[in-house]
Design a protein around this motif. Structure first.
Motif, PDB file in Angstrom:
ATOM      1  N   GLN A 272       0.818  -1.207   0.000  1.00 55.80           N
ATOM      2  CA  GLN A 272       0.000   0.000   0.000  1.00 55.80           C
ATOM      3  C   GLN A 272       0.855   1.262   0.000  1.00 55.80           C
ATOM      4  OE1 GLN A 272      -3.224   0.128  -0.582  1.00 55.80           O
ATOM      5  NE2 GLN A 272      -3.096  -2.106  -0.787  1.00 55.80           N
ATOM      6  N   GLU A 273       2.003   1.208   0.676  1.00 56.68           N
ATOM      7  CA  GLU A 273       2.900   2.359   0.676  1.00 56.68           C
ATOM      8  C   GLU A 273       3.560   2.528  -0.693  1.00 56.68           C
ATOM      9  OE1 GLU A 273       5.222   5.649   1.678  1.00 56.68           O
ATOM     10  OE2 GLU A 273       3.379   4.820   2.529  1.00 56.68           O
ATOM     11  N   ARG A 274       3.900   1.433  -1.326  1.00 55.47           N
ATOM     12  CA  ARG A 274       4.471   1.507  -2.668  1.00 55.47           C
ATOM     13  C   ARG A 274       3.451   2.079  -3.640  1.00 55.47           C
ATOM     14  NH1 ARG A 274       6.843  -4.419  -3.764  1.00 55.47           N
ATOM     15  NH2 ARG A 274       7.555  -3.436  -5.705  1.00 55.47           N
ATOM     16  N   ILE A 275       2.196   1.640  -3.523  1.00 54.04           N
ATOM     17  CA  ILE A 275       1.136   2.154  -4.390  1.00 54.04           C
ATOM     18  C   ILE A 275       0.926   3.648  -4.141  1.00 54.04           C
ATOM     19  CG2 ILE A 275      -1.351   2.049  -4.853  1.00 54.04           C
ATOM     20  CD1 ILE A 275      -1.201  -0.967  -4.355  1.00 54.04           C
ATOM     21  N   ARG A 276       0.931   4.048  -2.867  1.00 59.44           N
ATOM     22  CA  ARG A 276       0.728   5.460  -2.531  1.00 59.44           C
ATOM     23  C   ARG A 276       1.793   6.334  -3.185  1.00 59.44           C
ATOM     24  NH1 ARG A 276       2.552   9.408   0.188  1.00 59.44           N
ATOM     25  NH2 ARG A 276       4.342   8.221   0.954  1.00 59.44           N
ATOM     26  N   ARG A 277       3.031   5.888  -3.146  1.00 56.78           N
ATOM     27  CA  ARG A 277       4.116   6.662  -3.753  1.00 56.78           C
ATOM     28  C   ARG A 277       3.971   6.753  -5.265  1.00 56.78           C
ATOM     29  NH1 ARG A 277       9.836   5.713  -0.602  1.00 56.78           N
ATOM     30  NH2 ARG A 277       9.046   5.708   1.534  1.00 56.78           N
ATOM     31  N   LEU A 278       3.538   5.657  -5.896  1.00 54.37           N
ATOM     32  CA  LEU A 278       3.356   5.665  -7.344  1.00 54.37           C
ATOM     33  C   LEU A 278       2.201   6.573  -7.754  1.00 54.37           C
ATOM     34  CD1 LEU A 278       3.918   1.848  -7.956  1.00 54.37           C
ATOM     35  CD2 LEU A 278       5.364   3.694  -8.843  1.00 54.37           C
ATOM     36  N   VAL A 279       1.117   6.538  -6.992  1.00 56.25           N
ATOM     37  CA  VAL A 279      -0.022   7.423  -7.276  1.00 56.25           C
ATOM     38  C   VAL A 279       0.396   8.885  -7.104  1.00 56.25           C
ATOM     39  CG1 VAL A 279      -2.314   8.127  -6.480  1.00 56.25           C
ATOM     40  CG2 VAL A 279      -1.759   5.694  -6.674  1.00 56.25           C
ATOM     41  N   GLU A 280       1.170   9.144  -6.083  1.00 52.01           N
ATOM     42  CA  GLU A 280       1.660  10.504  -5.854  1.00 52.01           C
ATOM     43  C   GLU A 280       2.554  10.956  -6.997  1.00 52.01           C
ATOM     44  OE1 GLU A 280       4.856  12.026  -2.774  1.00 52.01           O
ATOM     45  OE2 GLU A 280       2.901  11.818  -1.777  1.00 52.01           O
ATOM     46  N   LEU A 281       3.400  10.064  -7.488  1.00 52.32           N
ATOM     47  CA  LEU A 281       4.276  10.387  -8.616  1.00 52.32           C
ATOM     48  C   LEU A 281       3.461  10.666  -9.870  1.00 52.32           C
ATOM     49  CD1 LEU A 281       7.100  10.620  -9.851  1.00 52.32           C
ATOM     50  CD2 LEU A 281       7.069   8.132 -10.194  1.00 52.32           C
ATOM     51  N   ALA A 282       2.422   9.863 -10.122  1.00 54.31           N
ATOM     52  CA  ALA A 282       1.563  10.070 -11.288  1.00 54.31           C
ATOM     53  C   ALA A 282       0.861  11.427 -11.200  1.00 54.31           C
ATOM     54  CB  ALA A 282       0.530   8.950 -11.387  1.00 54.31           C
ATOM     55  N   SER A 283       0.418  11.790  -9.998  1.00 55.14           N
ATOM     56  CA  SER A 283      -0.241  13.085  -9.821  1.00 55.14           C
ATOM     57  C   SER A 283       0.721  14.236 -10.068  1.00 55.14           C
ATOM     58  CB  SER A 283      -0.818  13.187  -8.404  1.00 55.14           C
ATOM     59  OG  SER A 283      -1.802  12.190  -8.194  1.00 55.14           O
ATOM     60  N   GLN A 284       1.971  14.070  -9.646  1.00 53.23           N
ATOM     61  CA  GLN A 284       2.975  15.105  -9.885  1.00 53.23           C
ATOM     62  C   GLN A 284       3.252  15.258 -11.381  1.00 53.23           C
ATOM     63  OE1 GLN A 284       6.311  13.814  -7.538  1.00 53.23           O
ATOM     64  NE2 GLN A 284       5.406  14.430  -5.586  1.00 53.23           N
ATOM     65  N   GLN A 285       3.297  14.135 -12.085  1.00 52.96           N
ATOM     66  CA  GLN A 285       3.519  14.194 -13.529  1.00 52.96           C
ATOM     67  C   GLN A 285       2.397  14.891 -14.248  1.00 52.96           C
ATOM     68  OE1 GLN A 285       4.128  10.111 -14.704  1.00 52.96           O
ATOM     69  NE2 GLN A 285       6.267  10.075 -14.056  1.00 52.96           N
ATOM     70  N   GLN A 286       1.159  14.709 -13.739  1.00 52.76           N
ATOM     71  CA  GLN A 286      -0.017  15.306 -14.380  1.00 52.76           C
ATOM     72  C   GLN A 286      -0.310  16.699 -13.866  1.00 52.76           C
ATOM     73  OE1 GLN A 286      -3.093  12.428 -13.653  1.00 52.76           O
ATOM     74  NE2 GLN A 286      -2.081  10.805 -14.814  1.00 52.76           N
ATOM     75  N   GLY A 287       0.398  17.073 -12.778  1.00 56.61           N
ATOM     76  CA  GLY A 287       0.193  18.393 -12.204  1.00 56.61           C
ATOM     77  C   GLY A 287      -1.115  18.523 -11.464  1.00 56.61           C
ATOM     78  N   THR A 288      -1.595  17.389 -10.920  1.00 57.32           N
ATOM     79  CA  THR A 288      -2.855  17.400 -10.166  1.00 57.32           C
ATOM     80  C   THR A 288      -2.598  16.958  -8.728  1.00 57.32           C
ATOM     81  OG1 THR A 288      -3.359  15.129 -10.841  1.00 57.32           O
ATOM     82  CG2 THR A 288      -4.232  16.908 -12.199  1.00 57.32           C
TER      83      THR A 288
END
Length: 292
Positions: A272-288
């Motif tokens: 779950q922590e690995r998923i959280r970091r990946l989701v956060e990275l995706a949001s940073q890439q999209q600027g959301t």
């Protein structure tokens, strides 16, 4: 990256030190130090040279020819080119448990193994993200690091087993008298294997986070790996993957049960922590912003 390498080198040094100290307590004099040094040297060399063979044999992995899976071969070749490393050899593990791992002493002698289960479970995008994760391990030489750590940790545990079976006779003490050494007994049977497991865990967790990030950089799709990890976590524990426990840090998700005391010694970060970091990275890439 340099910080992770330095930290890993220090942890491997601690593992080797535990092995040397374990040899000393097993024998009870300077000969034990030499025994520990010899075991550390043999363990390090054997894991360096034979790491790929040991890991593949532990999970009964079979070579995967291009004729058997041309799409998979083309996908790995393309991802390897993006990662800037030679294409590794491909293997399949005959189990329905979904998992994957990379092994080999360097990028020129690397192999990636996938299970039959993971090929059936994941979408092409998710499988590509998993392959990129494993290629990052190869690029960062994590495969060698984990093999060395696992081999040394196994040797430490083996020393403890030797003493536990022969404690009635006791090791030779410093004054060369035969007799029990309570400190050595405690160290080798309990403290050394426990410490080795915790050090191995610390090495593995650091490397997994870095490989997740590398997958996102290679594919440009962090959410694909997040979705893959979610599936692997759910299905993987329903269908456990059998094999040598010392090799489990190589796998993309921990194949062992999370129940009871085993949960204290998982060699992977929480999914779950690995998923959280990946989701956060995706949001940073999209600027959301990240959803709460």
């Amino acid at each position: 990256m340099f910080g992770n390498q330095l930290r890993t080198a220090a942890l491997l040094g601690l593992l080797s030190g535990l092995l040397v100290l374990g040899g000393y307590y097993l024998i009870g004099n300077e000969q034990g130090l030499y025994l520990g040094l010899i075991l550390a040297a043999i363990s390090s060399f054997s894991s360096w040279y034979f790491s790929d063979q040991a890991a593949l044999a532990a999970y009964r992995a079979q070579p995967f020819s291009r004729e058997q899976a041309p799409e998979l071969y083309d996908r790995v070749a393309r991802l390897s080119d993006r990662a800037g490393i030679p294409m590794p050899k491909l293997f399949v593990v005959p189990t329905k448990s979904p998992n994957a791992f990379a092994t080999g002493r360097d990028p020129e002698h690397a192999a990636i193994a996938v299970t039959e289960g993971i090929l059936e479970l994941l979408t092409p995008e998710e499988l590509e993200a998993v392959l990129a994760h494993e290629l990052t391990h190869v690029k960062n030489r994590d495969t060698l690091t984990q093999a060395v750590a696992g081999t040394i940790a196994g040797a430490i545990t083996y020393l403890g087993q030797i003493l536990s079976f022969g404690f009635l006779y006791g090791p030779v003490t410093r004054d060369n008298r035969q007799g029990p050494n309570p400190l050595g007994l405690l160290f080798l049977i309990v403290l050394a294997p426990l410490s080795a497991s915790l050090i191995q865990l610390a090495i593995s967790r650091t490397r997994e986070y870095s490989a997740d990030l590398g997958s996102a950089e290679i594919t440009g799709n962090p959410l694909a790996l997040a979705h893959a990890l979610e599936k692997l976590e759910e299905v993987g524990h329903q269908i456990p993957m059998n094999g040598n426990p010392t090799m489990s840090p190589l796998l993309i998700v921990n194949p062992l049960s999370k129940e009871g005391l085993q949960s204290l010694f998982l060699t992977h970060p929480p999914v779950q922590e690995r998923i959280r970091r990946l989701v956060e990275l995706a949001s940073q890439q999209q600027g959301t912003p990240v959803a709460a």
